[in-house]
Structures are given as structure tokens and as C-alpha cells.
Motif scaffolding. Sequence first.
Motif: not given
Length: 225
Positions: A107-110, A112-117, A124-131
Motif C-alpha cells: 500500500q505504501e509503494l502504491n 508513492q506511485i500515486a504521488r508521481i507527477n 516514467s523512470e520513477s513509475y518503472r522503479n516503484l512498479n
Amino acid sequence: MHTPNKKFAIYQEILQRLLTRRYRFGEKIFVKEIGESTGVSRQPIMTALNSLQERGFVQIIAQVGCQVVQPSSDEVADFYRMFANTEGLIASLAAERGTPMEVARLQELNEQIARINPAHSDASESYRNLNVDFHRLLHAMARSPIVSTRQMANFELSDFFIVQSCGFQAHLPDVTGEHDEIIAALSTRNDKQCKKAAMAHIDSVSRHVIEAMQRLHSEEMAATV
């Protein structure tokens, strides 16, 4: 490239070039150019390219050379059917074997993904790494390392298809909601619903990729007329 394990390092270097679209579908890869840019000799480079061929990224043709694969949208669709089924299996096992603490971390990781601007250059890189972190944890919860190891190799190939077609930002608006469905099923240990949610998540990614590939193909055909 100064490292005690040149074979691994050069594999990672070429993989990153593929995952950042420095090498695109159908492009030739020149061993000499890689050697000149990295300082690595031919043998470790060829070992890396052979490994990448085994994983579906490149094709080595005798007397011709090496080039990035250029799969049809039907081939990619088949890949995602296999990918989704395996991820569904892993998710169902995670529902049976995971802990509440692990679910909370997902849930914490998700979040963090939701907060990506999406407007940020590194979105894109932030999303890929968190995913990757999200799914690695989901796989760890399954307590099935053989299956998980095989599936993470599929994730690399999926990321490659995403980069070469629609890009990661295409799926960013959908991903947190899809992850929430998985997390909700994990929280109640509903293995069937968890499998369904995980497969739906991969199917959603697949649609973005295949639609983009078909659109790019149509544009290429129109340009040749």
C-alpha cells in the motif's frame, strides 16, 4: 568499464540501452560500437547478446549480425497472455502466504506511485522503479522463488515492449487503481479475486502496448505510400 564481472556489467549496459530506447525495434546492434564505448572486448559482449537473445530482446543471425527484435502485435499479445497467467498464479499464492505487514508495504509503494507527477521528466523512470518494487514484493509474498525469478525476467521483457511502444506514462493514470484491487484481495486473503485482479492489471498494460504497436505500424505503412 572497470568491474570485476564484465559479463554481468555489459549485459546490464546493453539491457539499459534497450530499456531506454537507445536501441529500437529492428535496429542493428554493432559489437564494435559497444566495445569502443565501453572498453569491453568482443567475447563478453557476445556472451551478453546471446543471453539477451535467450530472453527475447535481440536476434543474432549468422553472417548478418545482431539486431533488436521486431515482434508482431500478435506475438506480443501471446506473450502478455502468458505473462498475465503467471502473475495471476503468483498473486493467488501471495494471498495465501503473505503477511499483513507485507500488504501494508504494498500500500505504501502504491501511494508513492500515486504521488508521481506525470509532468516531471523523471515520471516514467520513477513509475518503472516503484512498479518493479511493488511486484518484487508481491512475488516475495508468494514464497515461490523459482516461479518469481522466471516472472521477473518477463517483467524486463514487458518493460522493453512498453518503452518501445506506448511508454510508461500511458498506463500511469490506471495503475494505482489496479494495484488497489490486488491489495484489497490480498487483505482478505481472497486468492481467486487476487488472481483475477493481477491478470486484469497485466491485461490493461497489454492493451496499451498492443494499441500503440498497431498505431505505430499503421503510421509506418502510411509513410511508405
